[in-house]
Design a protein around this motif. Sequence first.
Motif, PDB file in Angstrom:
ATOM      1  N   ALA A  58       1.405  13.010  -6.102  1.00  0.00           N
ATOM      2  CA  ALA A  58       2.899  13.536  -5.929  1.00  0.00           C
ATOM      3  C   ALA A  58       3.508  13.171  -7.068  1.00  0.00           C
ATOM      4  O   ALA A  58       3.382  11.905  -7.376  1.00  0.00           O
ATOM      5  CB  ALA A  58       3.306  13.418  -4.634  1.00  0.00           C
ATOM      6  N   SER A  59       4.374  14.047  -7.601  1.00  0.00           N
ATOM      7  CA  SER A  59       5.366  13.739  -8.544  1.00  0.00           C
ATOM      8  C   SER A  59       6.503  12.545  -8.071  1.00  0.00           C
ATOM      9  O   SER A  59       6.580  12.665  -6.764  1.00  0.00           O
ATOM     10  CB  SER A  59       5.999  14.818  -9.358  1.00  0.00           C
ATOM     11  OG  SER A  59       6.851  15.598  -8.340  1.00  0.00           O
ATOM     12  N   GLY A  72      10.417   8.709   6.294  1.00  0.00           N
ATOM     13  CA  GLY A  72       9.366   7.382   6.466  1.00  0.00           C
ATOM     14  C   GLY A  72       8.005   7.900   6.683  1.00  0.00           C
ATOM     15  O   GLY A  72       7.720   9.173   6.667  1.00  0.00           O
ATOM     16  N   CYS A  73       7.066   6.932   7.008  1.00  0.00           N
ATOM     17  CA  CYS A  73       5.683   7.237   7.634  1.00  0.00           C
ATOM     18  C   CYS A  73       5.755   8.076   9.016  1.00  0.00           C
ATOM     19  O   CYS A  73       6.483   7.761   9.880  1.00  0.00           O
ATOM     20  CB  CYS A  73       5.150   6.020   8.130  1.00  0.00           C
ATOM     21  SG  CYS A  73       3.392   6.253   8.593  1.00  0.00           S
ATOM     22  N   ILE A  74       5.047   9.113   8.918  1.00  0.00           N
ATOM     23  CA  ILE A  74       5.122   9.930   9.838  1.00  0.00           C
ATOM     24  C   ILE A  74       4.354   9.555  11.073  1.00  0.00           C
ATOM     25  O   ILE A  74       4.519  10.175  12.351  1.00  0.00           O
ATOM     26  CB  ILE A  74       4.422  11.308   9.540  1.00  0.00           C
ATOM     27  CG1 ILE A  74       3.015  11.334   9.352  1.00  0.00           C
ATOM     28  CG2 ILE A  74       5.167  12.087   8.403  1.00  0.00           C
ATOM     29  CD1 ILE A  74       2.149  12.517   9.160  1.00  0.00           C
ATOM     30  N   HIS A  82       7.420   2.042   1.205  1.00  0.00           N
ATOM     31  CA  HIS A  82       5.918   1.238   1.541  1.00  0.00           C
ATOM     32  C   HIS A  82       4.830   2.501   1.902  1.00  0.00           C
ATOM     33  O   HIS A  82       3.941   2.231   2.591  1.00  0.00           O
ATOM     34  CB  HIS A  82       6.120   0.537   2.694  1.00  0.00           C
ATOM     35  CG  HIS A  82       7.226  -0.544   2.334  1.00  0.00           C
ATOM     36  ND1 HIS A  82       6.885  -1.596   1.303  1.00  0.00           N
ATOM     37  CD2 HIS A  82       8.306  -0.832   2.883  1.00  0.00           C
ATOM     38  CE1 HIS A  82       7.880  -2.314   1.351  1.00  0.00           C
ATOM     39  NE2 HIS A  82       8.866  -1.787   2.196  1.00  0.00           N
ATOM     40  N   CYS A  83       5.138   3.939   1.434  1.00  0.00           N
ATOM     41  CA  CYS A  83       4.468   5.020   1.676  1.00  0.00           C
ATOM     42  C   CYS A  83       3.557   5.617   0.698  1.00  0.00           C
ATOM     43  O   CYS A  83       4.122   5.428  -0.561  1.00  0.00           O
ATOM     44  CB  CYS A  83       5.154   6.081   2.715  1.00  0.00           C
ATOM     45  SG  CYS A  83       5.849   5.429   4.140  1.00  0.00           S
ATOM     46  N   VAL A 107       0.505   2.331   3.944  1.00  0.00           N
ATOM     47  CA  VAL A 107      -0.563   1.960   3.950  1.00  0.00           C
ATOM     48  C   VAL A 107      -1.529   1.914   5.036  1.00  0.00           C
ATOM     49  O   VAL A 107      -2.524   2.378   5.123  1.00  0.00           O
ATOM     50  CB  VAL A 107      -0.805   0.652   2.873  1.00  0.00           C
ATOM     51  CG1 VAL A 107      -1.900   0.045   2.659  1.00  0.00           C
ATOM     52  CG2 VAL A 107      -0.053   0.893   1.568  1.00  0.00           C
ATOM     53  N   PRO A 108      -1.053   1.115   6.084  1.00  0.00           N
ATOM     54  CA  PRO A 108      -2.052   0.828   7.362  1.00  0.00           C
ATOM     55  C   PRO A 108      -2.197   2.230   7.943  1.00  0.00           C
ATOM     56  O   PRO A 108      -3.552   2.442   8.274  1.00  0.00           O
ATOM     57  CB  PRO A 108      -1.176  -0.188   8.117  1.00  0.00           C
ATOM     58  CG  PRO A 108      -0.316  -0.601   7.332  1.00  0.00           C
ATOM     59  CD  PRO A 108      -0.022   0.074   6.174  1.00  0.00           C
ATOM     60  N   CYS A 109      -1.495   2.998   7.977  1.00  0.00           N
ATOM     61  CA  CYS A 109      -1.416   4.404   8.773  1.00  0.00           C
ATOM     62  C   CYS A 109      -2.378   5.242   7.938  1.00  0.00           C
ATOM     63  O   CYS A 109      -3.174   5.953   8.555  1.00  0.00           O
ATOM     64  CB  CYS A 109      -0.056   5.137   9.285  1.00  0.00           C
ATOM     65  SG  CYS A 109       0.688   4.296  10.453  1.00  0.00           S
ATOM     66  N   HIS A 110      -2.087   5.155   6.426  1.00  0.00           N
ATOM     67  CA  HIS A 110      -3.114   6.009   5.928  1.00  0.00           C
ATOM     68  C   HIS A 110      -4.534   5.661   5.783  1.00  0.00           C
ATOM     69  O   HIS A 110      -5.389   6.711   6.116  1.00  0.00           O
ATOM     70  CB  HIS A 110      -2.639   5.849   4.373  1.00  0.00           C
ATOM     71  CG  HIS A 110      -2.872   6.959   3.314  1.00  0.00           C
ATOM     72  ND1 HIS A 110      -2.484   7.103   1.895  1.00  0.00           N
ATOM     73  CD2 HIS A 110      -3.582   8.085   3.508  1.00  0.00           C
ATOM     74  CE1 HIS A 110      -3.112   8.270   1.442  1.00  0.00           C
ATOM     75  NE2 HIS A 110      -3.880   8.928   2.358  1.00  0.00           N
ATOM     76  N   LEU A 111      -4.782   4.428   6.131  1.00  0.00           N
ATOM     77  CA  LEU A 111      -6.121   3.768   6.220  1.00  0.00           C
ATOM     78  C   LEU A 111      -6.534   4.409   7.377  1.00  0.00           C
ATOM     79  O   LEU A 111      -7.748   4.846   7.554  1.00  0.00           O
ATOM     80  CB  LEU A 111      -6.410   2.433   5.725  1.00  0.00           C
ATOM     81  CG  LEU A 111      -5.863   1.835   4.427  1.00  0.00           C
ATOM     82  CD1 LEU A 111      -5.905   0.565   4.310  1.00  0.00           C
ATOM     83  CD2 LEU A 111      -6.879   2.268   3.573  1.00  0.00           C
TER      84      LEU A 111
END
Length: 135
Positions: A58-59, A72-74, A82-83, A107-111
């Motif tokens: 993403a740009s 923020g993190c969904i 931090h997302c 990062v943790p939720c993405h992993l």
Amino acid sequence: MIVADYNTVSGGLDNPRLDDGTPLSARQLAELAADAKVLPAMFKADWSELALGRARSASEAQRIVLAIRDGGCIACATHTEHCHAHHIDHYEDDGLTEISNLAMLCVPCHLDHHQRHWPIDTPPDGTPRRAPPCG
């Protein structure tokens, strides 16, 4: 980041808030604006602008829109700093780098999302939320 909606009837700004949704009073807005670096970003209410087609990442403009839309993190609401901008329809599966196909994940939720294959639900208001994995 300060966000405000443009009111076409009054020709002014409404609903000033921080990117996490914290409302700002007129006084707070004036105090913050005095020292602000301004980077105006305008986009349609349905988040349909700022599309990049098949770009891998993403740009910066898209990340700003995502920060405003997702807050923020969904999954856990971690601050947007931090997302990552995650492709809902994965890039590897020909997912496009468009606001409607992106969501903020820390990062943790993405992993966790990639390991557990959590689906992401996008309701009619266009704000994605992570749903529990299917049965």
